[in-house]
Design a protein around this motif. Structure first.
Motif, PDB file in Angstrom:
ATOM      1  N   GLU A 155     122.621  88.679  69.881  1.00 11.59           N
ATOM      2  CA  GLU A 155     124.055  88.973  69.948  1.00 11.59           C
ATOM      3  C   GLU A 155     124.834  87.985  69.084  1.00 11.59           C
ATOM      4  O   GLU A 155     124.570  86.782  69.106  1.00 11.59           O
ATOM      5  CB  GLU A 155     124.537  88.902  71.393  1.00 11.59           C
ATOM      6  N   SER A 156     125.774  88.492  68.301  1.00 12.45           N
ATOM      7  CA  SER A 156     126.595  87.648  67.434  1.00 12.45           C
ATOM      8  C   SER A 156     127.883  87.274  68.152  1.00 12.45           C
ATOM      9  O   SER A 156     128.481  88.080  68.875  1.00 12.45           O
ATOM     10  CB  SER A 156     126.919  88.367  66.133  1.00 12.45           C
ATOM     11  N   GLU A 237     131.062  80.823  64.973  1.00 11.07           N
ATOM     12  CA  GLU A 237     130.320  82.010  64.547  1.00 11.07           C
ATOM     13  C   GLU A 237     128.837  81.696  64.696  1.00 11.07           C
ATOM     14  O   GLU A 237     128.313  80.786  64.056  1.00 11.07           O
ATOM     15  CB  GLU A 237     130.661  82.365  63.094  1.00 11.07           C
ATOM     16  N   TRP A 238     128.167  82.495  65.531  1.00 10.86           N
ATOM     17  CA  TRP A 238     126.759  82.179  65.854  1.00 10.86           C
ATOM     18  C   TRP A 238     126.070  83.440  66.351  1.00 10.86           C
ATOM     19  O   TRP A 238     126.665  84.266  67.070  1.00 10.86           O
ATOM     20  CB  TRP A 238     126.720  81.099  66.918  1.00 10.86           C
ATOM     21  N   THR A 239     124.804  83.573  65.965  1.00 10.58           N
ATOM     22  CA  THR A 239     123.980  84.678  66.434  1.00 10.58           C
ATOM     23  C   THR A 239     122.871  84.125  67.307  1.00 10.58           C
ATOM     24  O   THR A 239     122.141  83.208  66.898  1.00 10.58           O
ATOM     25  CB  THR A 239     123.376  85.459  65.256  1.00 10.58           C
TER      26      THR A 239
END
Length: 961
Positions: A155-156, A237-239
């Motif tokens: 999930e981003s 911002e991270w996945t």
């Protein structure tokens, strides 16, 4: 007057000399003794001191001089200056805290106090806790906030990581400003007195100080990723990699606690107590203010407890916490943020919370208390510190100051400050004493005596009344007052007898400050279990009713105290300095016989190692119910667990008469299910007097022997032989209320010598023991030798001091409350003289016991113009030698009542005396809360006042043995 002359003669004799509980004898009277019986010389520190509030610091040199002279005359030993909020109408006299004008007043006070022989301490703040307008937001107390987000595999996340700090504004003022009305920073606001700020938190957007992603596993969180550097311009911002993840963002906010009850120039932010930079900056402001002024006579600085967390939320963070945590615990707290906020496996949560709480405790000790003590020491001074209320091991905080100070009423917790003093070899233990005992204006000296006796039995030996408000000479009655106080002020109608009461205090403390403590048991204060429980808040503070009751020590301490065993509590850190001496123990230069460990599951490894070392060197170490099951905390856990397992394997118990005993080196470890069985194996004995309803504390004399302070806590007089745990060949009795002393009658009992005591309800005596046989005049023991004789006669009552006006004289043959004499008497608070003339009589027993019956509230007795004694509480009676009767004697009893009736009159007539900024004027009891939410006495009925009787005489002869 048709009165039996024998009765009148007996009455006169009884008034001539006071020798019972609650009654004070003449200070001028001396009895020559053949033995070494002398009251210790009373020093400045042995007298009671008082907290001296400066309202608005609106002081003048003339009023300072007059006040100090009055305090000296009343028998006070010193004052502690605490500037607080101002008085309406005196704004032009306000003096800003630490301003040049304020320093001029302080310097003058020190010179006047030195001239009078009074001591002076100074609070290191205007109000409490430490803080002021010079404390910037970056050095003010902080709190921790957090956000969490659950993220699935792959999930981003594109998330604004800012946290909005909601505004908060609470005050003790009638004004109800909104946060928009308050300028930032807080020091930019004018007329701060009118706001009486309690907590101010401005709306603010916070950026995270740490962001982690924590992978969920079957046994908690199995992996942690630090995402802090991936937050750019507040955006993350991270996945998520494979697995389920919990994102935790931690924020540092402004707690907003303001200095409480602050005076002009002292309003502002409370400091960050966990920051060395904050305390250094804070005290540096004092250094600048002090420059050029002579403060050489100042004795100690004072801290009025922690009291940061009596606000919304807890001050539970400091900028340096991550670094301090890793240094103390050996791992990075950022890797365990879920556990810190209560997420994950319960055991991990509890272990991380323990480490976090221990870290905060060490910061409060090392970065605040010790830094403050070092600062004072650099000036050749010391500190008095109220450590309670702190989210820390309060025993360690008490031990780090020169004079630990306690307050409160729960006996068990009162012992905390004294314990720290005793195990670290400190001379003085102070107390904030008799704080707001009853509702305003309803406390008498009998209540104060009971409160002080409890403090002394707990080990206090340097009382500070709470307290005395500075009030100008021309202030309208009742003058300037502090809301949370028993009002020890000249305006109090009981002030008439304050000097007599203070002699009682000084005599007690002349013994309590002599010699050294003499307690038998070191009682381990373990907080690992308590700090390893999640609880309702991240930090767990120890307030005055929780210090010992919140931990397992409470059960043991209660048993020991109620059954006559003497003890001091000792912390993990203090235990490291304990040494063995044969089979005994040495702590702070004081001797103990054993150490007792209450039931607990968790114990630091170092503590168990030390306990076993003490046993190996000859000590007897007692464990209640079980040995520790585990170590607390998370750092280096496996190694510590293994080491504790290895240590415990060295302890091999053998069953012995209901307990388990494990020989270890020269000593032993004892384990039992209950306190009674455990103490049977201990090298200590209880004081058997507790079975009679007596309580005591003892101190070891430098010359050998002991001093015992003994109090009758029951409702009946005790006349009996009393055994003391400490052996003695002879003993003397000192009555601190009357000033009388004499040798005790001794007999050989079943377990050694016993002394005979006659001690009335609430009476407190001092017993001094000697190792050699000494002889001298006996303490006056009396036994009843005839029937009680009721006393009646013609009394003349004259009102001599008080107000609102002095009522007319009253002749009467019926003693009753003077409020029943008419309207003008109902409002009167002050002193009335009850006078009667006694004819000659030839009857002459050894003594007569005069029982005054009911007195509202204190009674001083004079015979032919000479002072005889004062009674403060029931039983109101005096024992008078029979040879003092002269014939046609004038007997005067001066009775003072409470302030209550005069205050009620003011409130009924709508006369405004509540003239204070900030709190103005809180009630203690709900029934006394008016429509404005503050104290009122307008609904009070007139309270009984004066000499109510019935009065009687009982003939006495010397006790035969």
């Amino acid at each position: 007057m048709n009165t039996n002359p024998k009765i009148l003669f007996q009455l006169l004799l009884l008034f001539a000399l006071g020798t019972i509980a609650g009654c004070s004898g003449s200070a001028k009277e001396k009895i020559t003794q053949k033995g070494p019986l002398e009251w210790p010389e009373v020093t400045q520190e042995m007298k009671p001191w008082t907290r001296w509030w400066w309202h608005g610091s609106s002081v003048t040199k003339e009023d300072i001089k007059a006040a100090l002279e009055e305090y000296k005359e009343a028998g006070l030993g010193g004052v502690e200056i605490t500037p607080i909020y101002g008085v309406h109408g005196a704004e032009e006299q306000f003096i800003d805290f630490l301003s040049p004008k304020w320093m001029e007043m302080l310097e003058f006070t020190l010179k006047e106090a030195k001239r009078l022989g009074l001591g002076v301490d100074l609070a290191n703040a205007s109000g409490w806790p430490f803080g002021g307008p010079w404390v910037s937001e970056d050095l003010a107390c902080k709190y921790m906030a957090y956000r969490t987000l659950e993220v699935g595999s792959g999930e981003s996340v594109n998330l604004d990581m800012h946290y909005f700090q909601e505004p908060l504004l609470t005050t003790d003022s009638k004004l109800k400003p909104s946060i928009e009305d308050i300028e930032s920073p807080i020091s930019a606001n004018k007329d701060m007195q009118k706001y009486a700020f309690k907590q101010v938190r401005y709306p603010k957007t916070l950026s995270p100080i740490a962001v982690t992603a924590n992978k969920k596993g079957e046994k908690g969180f199995s992996e942690v990723l630090d995402l802090t550097d991936q937050v750019k311009n507040g955006q993350l911002e991270w996945t998520a990699p494979e697995g389920d993840w919990l994102i935790v963002a931690l924020y540092q906010g402004d707690h907003g606690k303001m200095v409480e009850r602050a005076g002009p120039g002292g309003e502002g932010n409370v400091i960050d107590h966990f920051s060395e930079m904050a305390i250094n900056s804070y005290l540096g402001h004092f250094d600048q203010a002090f420059e050029g002024y002579d403060l050489s006579y100042l004795r100690y600085y004072f801290n009025d407890s922690y009291e940061v967390d009596d606000a919304y939320g807890s001050s539970n963070w400091t900028p340096a916490l991550f670094d301090a945590f890793e240094e103390l615990n050996g791992y990075d707290l950022k890797n365990y943020l879920p556990a810190l906020i209560g997420h994950g496996k319960e055991e991990t949560v509890n272990r991380v919370l323990y480490d976090y709480r221990m870290t905060v405790s060490e910061l409060l000790l090392g970065k605040f208390t010790k830094k403050w003590q070092t600062w004072a020491e650099g000036q050749g001074k010391g500190i008095r510190n109220q450590a309670h209320g702190s989210p820390a091991n309060v025993l360690d905080l008490y031990a780090a100051c020169d004079v630990p100070e306690i307050e409160g009423y729960h006996f068990l917790n009162l012992k905390s400050a004294a314990s720290a003093a005793h195990v670290t070899g400190k001379k003085l233990v102070s107390s904030e004493s008799a704080t707001w005992l009853n509702e305003h204006f309803q406390s008498d000296f009998g209540e104060v005596k009971t409160a002080l006796d409890r403090l002394w039995l707990a080990g206090v030996n340097h009382v500070f009344y709470h307290g005395t408000a500075f009030s100008p000479e021309d202030a309208q009655w009742p003058g300037w007052l502090f809301y949370a106080a028993t009002h020890f002020t000249p305006a109090n109608s009981l002030w008439e007898d304050f000097d007599v009461f203070n002699r009682y205090v000084a005599r007690i403390q002349s013994f309590m400050q002599a010699g050294e403590p003499s307690n038998d048991i070191l009682l381990y204060y373990g907080i690992a279990d308590y700090w390893s429980e999640k609880g309702r808040s991240m930090l767990r503070s120890f307030h005055t009713d929780e210090i010992f009751h919140a931990v397992s020590l409470g059960e043991c301490g209660k048993y020991l105290s109620e059954n006559g065993y003497s003890w001091d509590a000792i912390s993990d850190n203090q235990l490291m300095d304990v040494k063995t001496e044969g089979s005994g123990l040495l702590a702070g230069g004081n001797h103990y016989q054993t150490i007792l460990v209450p039931k607990m599951d968790l114990m630091p490894l170092e503590t168990l190692e030390k306990l076993m070392e003490l046993a190996e060197n000859g000590a007897s170490v007692l464990f209640l119910k079980n040995l520790p099951m585990d170590v607390p905390g998370l750092g280096d856990l496996d190694a510590r667990k293994e080491k504790m397992k290895t240590l415990k394997a060295k302890i091999s118990f053998v069953e012995k008469a209901g307990s388990k005993v494990a020989p270890l080196g020269k000593g032993e470890i004892v384990l039992a299910e209950g306190m009674e069985k455990l103490l049977l194996k201990a090298p200590v004995k209880a004081e058997s007097m507790y079975e009679m309803g007596l309580a005591c504390i003892k101190r070891k004399k430098d010359s050998g022997g002991h001093f015992y302070l003994i109090k009758n806590q029951g409702l009946k007089s005790i006349e009996n032989w009393v055994s003391l745990k400490e052996k003695f060949a002879s003993a003397a009795i000192f009555n601190p209320m009357t000033g009388k002393n004499g040798f005790a009658e001794i007999q050989n009992g079943e377990v050694g010598n016993e002394l005979f005591l006659q001690i009335k309800p609430e009476e407190t005596l001092i017993v001094e023991t000697f190792g050699e046989e000494l002889q001298g005049e006996l303490y006056p023991y009396y036994e009843v030798s005839g029937e009680m004789i009721p006393i009646a006669g013609n009394w003349e009552i004259e009102f001599t001091k008080g107000g609102p006006s002095l009522p007319e004289k009253v002749p009467t043959t019926s003693l009753k409350s003077w409020t029943e004499f008419g309207k003008e008497y109902e409002a009167f608070s002050g002193t009335a003289e009850y006078k009667i003339t006694l004819p000659v009589s030839t009857a002459q027993p050894a003594a007569w016991r005069l029982n005054l019956g009911e007195v509202k509230e204190s009674a001083s007795v004079y015979l032919n113009g000479e002072y005889v004694g004062t009674c403060f509480q029931s039983p109101f009676s005096l024992d008078i030698p029979g040879n003092l009767f002269k014939g046609n004697d004038e007997l005067i009893i001066k009775v003072s009542n409470l302030m209550a009736n005069r205050i009620a009159d003011l409130d009924k007539r709508g006369v405004e005396w509540r003239i204070f900024y900030n709190t103005n004027f809180n009630a203690r009891k709900r029934e006394n809360v008016g429509k404005d939410g503050k104290f009122t006495a307008k609904n009070w009925e007139p309270q009984a006042s004066g000499l109510l009787g019935p009065i009687s005489l009982t003939p006495l002869e010397m006790e035969s043995f």
